[in-house]
Each structure stands twice: as structure tokens, then as C-alpha cells.
Design a protein around this motif. Structure first.
Motif, PDB file in Angstrom:
ATOM      1  N   ILE A 104       0.845  -1.204   0.000  1.00  0.00           N
ATOM      2  CA  ILE A 104       0.000   0.000   0.000  1.00  0.00           C
ATOM      3  C   ILE A 104       0.873   1.245   0.000  1.00  0.00           C
ATOM      4  CG2 ILE A 104      -1.607   1.362   1.386  1.00  0.00           C
ATOM      5  CD1 ILE A 104      -2.880  -1.343   2.240  1.00  0.00           C
ATOM      6  N   ALA A 105       1.892   1.265   0.862  1.00  0.00           N
ATOM      7  CA  ALA A 105       2.780   2.424   0.938  1.00  0.00           C
ATOM      8  C   ALA A 105       3.476   2.667  -0.405  1.00  0.00           C
ATOM      9  CB  ALA A 105       3.810   2.235   2.051  1.00  0.00           C
ATOM     10  N   GLU A 106       3.909   1.597  -1.057  1.00  0.00           N
ATOM     11  CA  GLU A 106       4.546   1.738  -2.365  1.00  0.00           C
ATOM     12  C   GLU A 106       3.556   2.276  -3.399  1.00  0.00           C
ATOM     13  OE1 GLU A 106       6.296  -2.023  -3.391  1.00  0.00           O
ATOM     14  OE2 GLU A 106       7.725  -1.916  -1.724  1.00  0.00           O
ATOM     15  N   GLY A 107       2.317   1.807  -3.331  1.00  0.00           N
ATOM     16  CA  GLY A 107       1.295   2.297  -4.250  1.00  0.00           C
ATOM     17  C   GLY A 107       0.997   3.764  -4.042  1.00  0.00           C
ATOM     18  N   VAL A 108       0.933   4.182  -2.795  1.00  0.00           N
ATOM     19  CA  VAL A 108       0.693   5.594  -2.486  1.00  0.00           C
ATOM     20  C   VAL A 108       1.865   6.436  -2.983  1.00  0.00           C
ATOM     21  CG1 VAL A 108       0.456   7.259  -0.600  1.00  0.00           C
ATOM     22  CG2 VAL A 108      -0.880   5.139  -0.560  1.00  0.00           C
ATOM     23  N   SER A 109       3.082   5.951  -2.775  1.00  0.00           N
ATOM     24  CA  SER A 109       4.264   6.682  -3.257  1.00  0.00           C
ATOM     25  C   SER A 109       4.243   6.816  -4.779  1.00  0.00           C
ATOM     26  CB  SER A 109       5.554   5.977  -2.831  1.00  0.00           C
ATOM     27  OG  SER A 109       5.722   6.067  -1.444  1.00  0.00           O
ATOM     28  N   ASP A 110       3.888   5.723  -5.458  1.00  0.00           N
ATOM     29  CA  ASP A 110       3.784   5.783  -6.921  1.00  0.00           C
ATOM     30  C   ASP A 110       2.734   6.797  -7.359  1.00  0.00           C
ATOM     31  OD1 ASP A 110       5.764   3.986  -7.498  1.00  0.00           O
ATOM     32  OD2 ASP A 110       4.421   2.304  -7.919  1.00  0.00           O
ATOM     33  N   ALA A 111       1.591   6.770  -6.690  1.00  0.00           N
ATOM     34  CA  ALA A 111       0.516   7.713  -7.042  1.00  0.00           C
ATOM     35  C   ALA A 111       0.966   9.151  -6.784  1.00  0.00           C
ATOM     36  CB  ALA A 111      -0.743   7.396  -6.243  1.00  0.00           C
ATOM     37  N   ASP A 112       1.628   9.374  -5.644  1.00  0.00           N
ATOM     38  CA  ASP A 112       2.124  10.719  -5.328  1.00  0.00           C
ATOM     39  C   ASP A 112       3.137  11.203  -6.355  1.00  0.00           C
ATOM     40  OD1 ASP A 112       0.506  10.822  -3.089  1.00  0.00           O
ATOM     41  OD2 ASP A 112       2.124  10.379  -1.657  1.00  0.00           O
ATOM     42  N   ALA A 113       3.888  10.256  -6.942  1.00  0.00           N
ATOM     43  CA  ALA A 113       4.885  10.607  -7.955  1.00  0.00           C
ATOM     44  C   ALA A 113       4.255  10.748  -9.338  1.00  0.00           C
ATOM     45  CB  ALA A 113       5.991   9.552  -7.982  1.00  0.00           C
ATOM     46  N   GLY A 114       2.946  10.520  -9.428  1.00  0.00           N
ATOM     47  CA  GLY A 114       2.258  10.687 -10.700  1.00  0.00           C
ATOM     48  C   GLY A 114       2.254   9.458 -11.588  1.00  0.00           C
ATOM     49  N   HIS A 115       2.690   8.321 -11.040  1.00  0.00           N
ATOM     50  CA  HIS A 115       2.707   7.075 -11.815  1.00  0.00           C
ATOM     51  C   HIS A 115       1.343   6.395 -11.686  1.00  0.00           C
ATOM     52  CE1 HIS A 115       7.151   7.301 -10.655  1.00  0.00           C
ATOM     53  NE2 HIS A 115       6.999   7.831 -11.854  1.00  0.00           N
ATOM     54  N   LEU A 116       0.431   6.818 -12.507  1.00  0.00           N
ATOM     55  CA  LEU A 116      -0.937   6.319 -12.448  1.00  0.00           C
ATOM     56  C   LEU A 116      -1.318   5.676 -13.774  1.00  0.00           C
ATOM     57  CD1 LEU A 116      -2.505   9.461 -10.754  1.00  0.00           C
ATOM     58  CD2 LEU A 116      -1.862   7.325  -9.636  1.00  0.00           C
ATOM     59  N   THR A 117      -2.260   4.763 -13.721  1.00  0.00           N
ATOM     60  CA  THR A 117      -2.791   4.127 -14.926  1.00  0.00           C
ATOM     61  C   THR A 117      -4.175   4.686 -15.178  1.00  0.00           C
ATOM     62  OG1 THR A 117      -1.552   2.114 -14.450  1.00  0.00           O
ATOM     63  CG2 THR A 117      -3.379   1.921 -15.995  1.00  0.00           C
ATOM     64  N   ASP A 118      -4.436   5.020 -16.417  1.00  0.00           N
ATOM     65  CA  ASP A 118      -5.723   5.579 -16.795  1.00  0.00           C
ATOM     66  C   ASP A 118      -6.832   4.553 -16.557  1.00  0.00           C
ATOM     67  OD1 ASP A 118      -7.359   7.661 -18.227  1.00  0.00           O
ATOM     68  OD2 ASP A 118      -7.637   5.939 -19.576  1.00  0.00           O
ATOM     69  N   LEU A 119      -7.899   4.963 -15.896  1.00  0.00           N
ATOM     70  CA  LEU A 119      -9.005   4.073 -15.569  1.00  0.00           C
ATOM     71  C   LEU A 119      -9.651   3.489 -16.826  1.00  0.00           C
ATOM     72  CD1 LEU A 119     -10.867   2.771 -13.494  1.00  0.00           C
ATOM     73  CD2 LEU A 119     -12.233   4.864 -13.510  1.00  0.00           C
ATOM     74  N   GLU A 120      -9.794   4.264 -17.854  1.00  0.00           N
ATOM     75  CA  GLU A 120     -10.399   3.764 -19.090  1.00  0.00           C
ATOM     76  C   GLU A 120      -9.545   2.653 -19.717  1.00  0.00           C
ATOM     77  OE1 GLU A 120     -13.465   4.332 -20.142  1.00  0.00           O
ATOM     78  OE2 GLU A 120     -13.635   5.527 -18.304  1.00  0.00           O
ATOM     79  N   PHE A 121      -8.235   2.773 -19.616  1.00  0.00           N
ATOM     80  CA  PHE A 121      -7.335   1.740 -20.122  1.00  0.00           C
ATOM     81  C   PHE A 121      -7.546   0.437 -19.364  1.00  0.00           C
ATOM     82  CE2 PHE A 121      -3.327  -0.572 -19.572  1.00  0.00           C
ATOM     83  CZ  PHE A 121      -3.041  -0.896 -20.895  1.00  0.00           C
ATOM     84  N   VAL A 122      -7.676   0.521 -18.063  1.00  0.00           N
ATOM     85  CA  VAL A 122      -7.894  -0.668 -17.229  1.00  0.00           C
ATOM     86  C   VAL A 122      -9.241  -1.306 -17.560  1.00  0.00           C
ATOM     87  CG1 VAL A 122      -8.192  -1.501 -14.856  1.00  0.00           C
ATOM     88  CG2 VAL A 122      -6.419   0.199 -15.371  1.00  0.00           C
ATOM     89  N   LYS A 123     -10.283  -0.497 -17.656  1.00  0.00           N
ATOM     90  CA  LYS A 123     -11.614  -1.017 -18.003  1.00  0.00           C
ATOM     91  C   LYS A 123     -11.575  -1.733 -19.353  1.00  0.00           C
ATOM     92  CE  LYS A 123     -14.527   2.367 -15.620  1.00  0.00           C
ATOM     93  NZ  LYS A 123     -15.513   3.451 -15.855  1.00  0.00           N
ATOM     94  N   GLU A 124     -10.946  -1.110 -20.333  1.00  0.00           N
ATOM     95  CA  GLU A 124     -10.867  -1.683 -21.671  1.00  0.00           C
ATOM     96  C   GLU A 124     -10.151  -3.025 -21.649  1.00  0.00           C
ATOM     97  OE1 GLU A 124      -8.513  -0.231 -25.535  1.00  0.00           O
ATOM     98  OE2 GLU A 124      -9.969   1.242 -24.793  1.00  0.00           O
TER      99      GLU A 124
END
Length: 82
Positions: A51-71
Motif C-alpha cells: 500500500i505504501a509503495e502504491g501511495v508513493s507511486d501515485a504521489d509521484a504521478g505514476h498512475l494508470t488511466d481508468l479507461e485503459f484498465v476497463k478496456e
């Protein structure tokens, strides 16, 4: 390493199952309780670290587009043999 005594209450059914396990394996309660606690702590700490690593990634802007995941999941479902 010095050890600390821990104590807690457990219902009779749980104690009975622990005693059955101890008898079947010729190990004492303490062996099984320490093993179970060690596995539990390892799993929970891994989860917290992930979880901490995921939060750090999100804070650093490393996010995956929700539409890409849905597709991706829609395509996988369409190709599923069920």
C-alpha cells in the motif's frame, strides 16, 4: 534473543482445535501459535508495504488511466471461454 510473554483469551473451540493440531504433530501450542503469528505478521506487513509503495507511486504521478484498465478487463471478459 530475549522473549516476551504474550497472553490472550481464546474461545474453547479454538483451543480445542489448537490442541488437536499440537497432538497430531507432536508439537506444543507455543510452536503453532508462534508459527501462525509469524505468518500473519509477514502477510500483514507485506500488505502495508505494498500500500505504501502504491501511495508513493501515485504521489509521484505514476498512475494508470481508468479507461485503459476497463478496456483491458472488458477484452479479457470477451475472450473468456465462459
Amino acid at each position: 534473543m530475549p522473549s516476551t510473554v504474550l497472553s490472550f483469551r481464546a474461545d474453547e473451540e479454538m483451543v480445542s482445535k489448537l490442541d488437536q493440531l499440537a497432538e497430531a504433530t507432536e508439537r506444543d501450542r507455543q510452536y503453532h501459535l508462534k508459527r501462525a503469528l509469524s505468518r500473519y505478521l509477514e502477510a500483514e506487513l507485506w500488505h502495508l508495504q505494498a500500500i505504501a509503495e502504491g501511495v508513493s507511486d501515485a504521489d509521484a504521478g505514476h498512475l494508470t488511466d481508468l479507461e485503459f484498465v476497463k478496456e483491458k478487463w472488458v477484452k479479457r471478459a470477451e475472450n473468456s471461454p465462459d
